[in-house]
Design a protein around this motif. Structure first.
Motif, PDB file in Angstrom:
ATOM      1  N   THR A  16       0.842  -1.199   0.000  1.00  0.00           N
ATOM      2  CA  THR A  16       0.000   0.000   0.000  1.00  0.00           C
ATOM      3  C   THR A  16       0.877   1.249   0.000  1.00  0.00           C
ATOM      4  O   THR A  16       0.598   2.217  -0.717  1.00  0.00           O
ATOM      5  CB  THR A  16      -0.941  -0.032   1.221  1.00  0.00           C
ATOM      6  OG1 THR A  16      -1.701  -1.247   1.151  1.00  0.00           O
ATOM      7  CG2 THR A  16      -1.888   1.152   1.221  1.00  0.00           C
ATOM      8  N   ASP A  39      -7.724  -4.712  -1.600  1.00  0.00           N
ATOM      9  CA  ASP A  39      -7.496  -5.316  -0.289  1.00  0.00           C
ATOM     10  C   ASP A  39      -8.710  -5.118   0.619  1.00  0.00           C
ATOM     11  O   ASP A  39      -9.126  -3.984   0.837  1.00  0.00           O
ATOM     12  CB  ASP A  39      -6.251  -4.653   0.331  1.00  0.00           C
ATOM     13  CG  ASP A  39      -5.814  -5.348   1.602  1.00  0.00           C
ATOM     14  OD1 ASP A  39      -6.586  -6.180   2.127  1.00  0.00           O
ATOM     15  OD2 ASP A  39      -4.701  -5.055   2.074  1.00  0.00           O
ATOM     16  N   ASN A  43      -6.869  -0.281   3.231  1.00  0.00           N
ATOM     17  CA  ASN A  43      -5.926   0.736   3.722  1.00  0.00           C
ATOM     18  C   ASN A  43      -5.701   1.874   2.718  1.00  0.00           C
ATOM     19  O   ASN A  43      -5.616   3.039   3.107  1.00  0.00           O
ATOM     20  CB  ASN A  43      -4.566   0.098   4.049  1.00  0.00           C
ATOM     21  CG  ASN A  43      -4.675  -0.879   5.201  1.00  0.00           C
ATOM     22  OD1 ASN A  43      -5.632  -0.844   5.965  1.00  0.00           O
ATOM     23  ND2 ASN A  43      -3.716  -1.781   5.330  1.00  0.00           N
ATOM     24  N   ASP A 129      -3.730  -1.944  -5.792  1.00  0.00           N
ATOM     25  CA  ASP A 129      -3.123  -2.356  -4.517  1.00  0.00           C
ATOM     26  C   ASP A 129      -3.734  -3.699  -4.108  1.00  0.00           C
ATOM     27  O   ASP A 129      -4.932  -3.800  -3.864  1.00  0.00           O
ATOM     28  CB  ASP A 129      -3.412  -1.283  -3.449  1.00  0.00           C
ATOM     29  CG  ASP A 129      -2.740  -1.606  -2.126  1.00  0.00           C
ATOM     30  OD1 ASP A 129      -1.726  -2.334  -2.133  1.00  0.00           O
ATOM     31  OD2 ASP A 129      -3.236  -1.126  -1.085  1.00  0.00           O
TER      32      ASP A 129
END
Ligand SMILES: Nc1ncnc2c1ncn2[C@@H]1O[C@H](COP(=O)(O)OP(=O)(O)OP(=O)(O)O)[C@@H](O)[C@H]1O
Ligand SMILES: [Mg+2]
Length: 295
Positions: A16, A39, A43, A129
């Motif tokens: 990230t 994810d 995050n 990500d």
């Protein structure tokens, strides 16, 4: 739209951080960018802090339509030139193996729709990500990507981890996505004075040759401070932040350069990754890439 998946086998190595660092460099350069948060921890979404959307990436993976992806995208709080395809906890359910492998192609389909009918100024770069596994979500990202950037820390298990991840990339390339190429292995959290870290970087270079990016990301407190303040690292005012920002500029430049070289190579023989020691690598995944690169 050049699409880069940021992945690693292990959790917490800095995927990230790298995805957001590249986004921050892209913003500084004026490159219109989309960050896709695959994810379930969300995050990247939390740090980019977009307004609430009425759909998420989980909906896009279920229904890869333009209307759905458009509802799952919002401008980040960093800039209206940096958008987020927002993540959600429900993504976890889609990481499970299941009989319907067609769903793994849905992100690629949705991004193709977005490419064909951009909302406003088209994205030049999309950064995906990935979660900390090589499960379905990461594979969805690899199927949708032009390039895969592997993140690793300079630790004892780095070589084995990078090898397994490269094999996963090669499997996706062979089965689903012939245009997928490794963007490189990026070492994060390097402590330059640590003999152990230097040794591990050497080990990575011996195993993966020029796939290891020439610039590593140093370990700096500024990374955590900027993230805590939801601020791009390029706007954090400290010597550590400036050092990291410069490193991400170089990483972004390399990613964009290899994209151009990749396209150029379609009409020339010039290899992007000369395969001196890579063609003879003991790792089949790397040999396959080298052959693909030069073939
Ligand atoms: N270069 C760095 N210097 C200092 N701290 C760092 C650096 N890179 C990452 N970190 C810190 O390490 C922690 C983990 O980083 P990050 O969340 O980017 O890893 P990740 O691979 O995305 O994790 P996960 O697998 O859980 O998604 C964070 O607190 C982050 O701020
Ligand atoms: Mg992460």
């Amino acid at each position: 739209m050049h699409t880069v998946a940021v992945l690693s086998l292990k959790g917490g190595v800095g995927k990230t951080t790298v995805a957001l660092g590249i986004a921050s460099a892209a913003l500084r350069r004026g490159t219109r960018t989309l960050v896709g948060d695959l994810d379930p921890q969300g995050n990247a979404t939390a740090t980019l802090d977009p307004p609430l959307t009425d759909a998420t990436l989980a909906d896009v993976l279920e229904t890869p339509r333009l209307a759905v992806i458009n509802r799952a995208i919002a401008a980040s709080s960093w800039s209206d030139r940096l958008d987020v395809l927002v993540g959600a906890e429900e993504l976890e359910l889609l990481n499970e193996p299941g009989p319907d492998s067609r769903r793994m192609e849905n992100l690629a389909r949705a991004l193709d729709e977005l490419r064909a009918a951009p909302r406003g100024e088209p994205y030049e770069l999309a950064i995906l990500d990935c979660p900390p596994s090589l499960g379905r979500l990461t594979r969805s990202a690899l199927i949708a990507a032009d390039a895969a950037l592997l993140v690793t820390e300079p630790t004892m298990y780095a070589v084995a981890g990078a090898q397994r991840a490269l094999e996963a990339i090669e499997a996706v390339r062979a089965e689903h996505n012939p245009r997928l190429r490794p963007a490189g292995v990026l070492v994060n959290r390097l402590r330059v004075r640590s003999y152990e870290h230097q040794y591990r970087v050497e080990e990575l270079r011996e195993s993966f040759g020029r796939l290891v990016m020439p610039t590593a990301i140093p370990d700096r407190l500024a990374v955590q401070q900027a993230q805590g303040a939801c601020t791009p690292i390029h706007e954090w005012n400290s010597p550590g932040a400036q050092e990291i920002a410069l490193t991400f500029n170089m990483v972004l430049a390399k990613i964009l350069r290899s994209n151009r070289a990749g396209r150029h190579r379609l009409s020339s023989d010039e290899p992007d990754v000369p395969s001196d020691n890579e063609t003879t690598s003991e790792f089949p995944a790397i040999r396959a890439f080298a052959e693909h690169e030069t073939g």
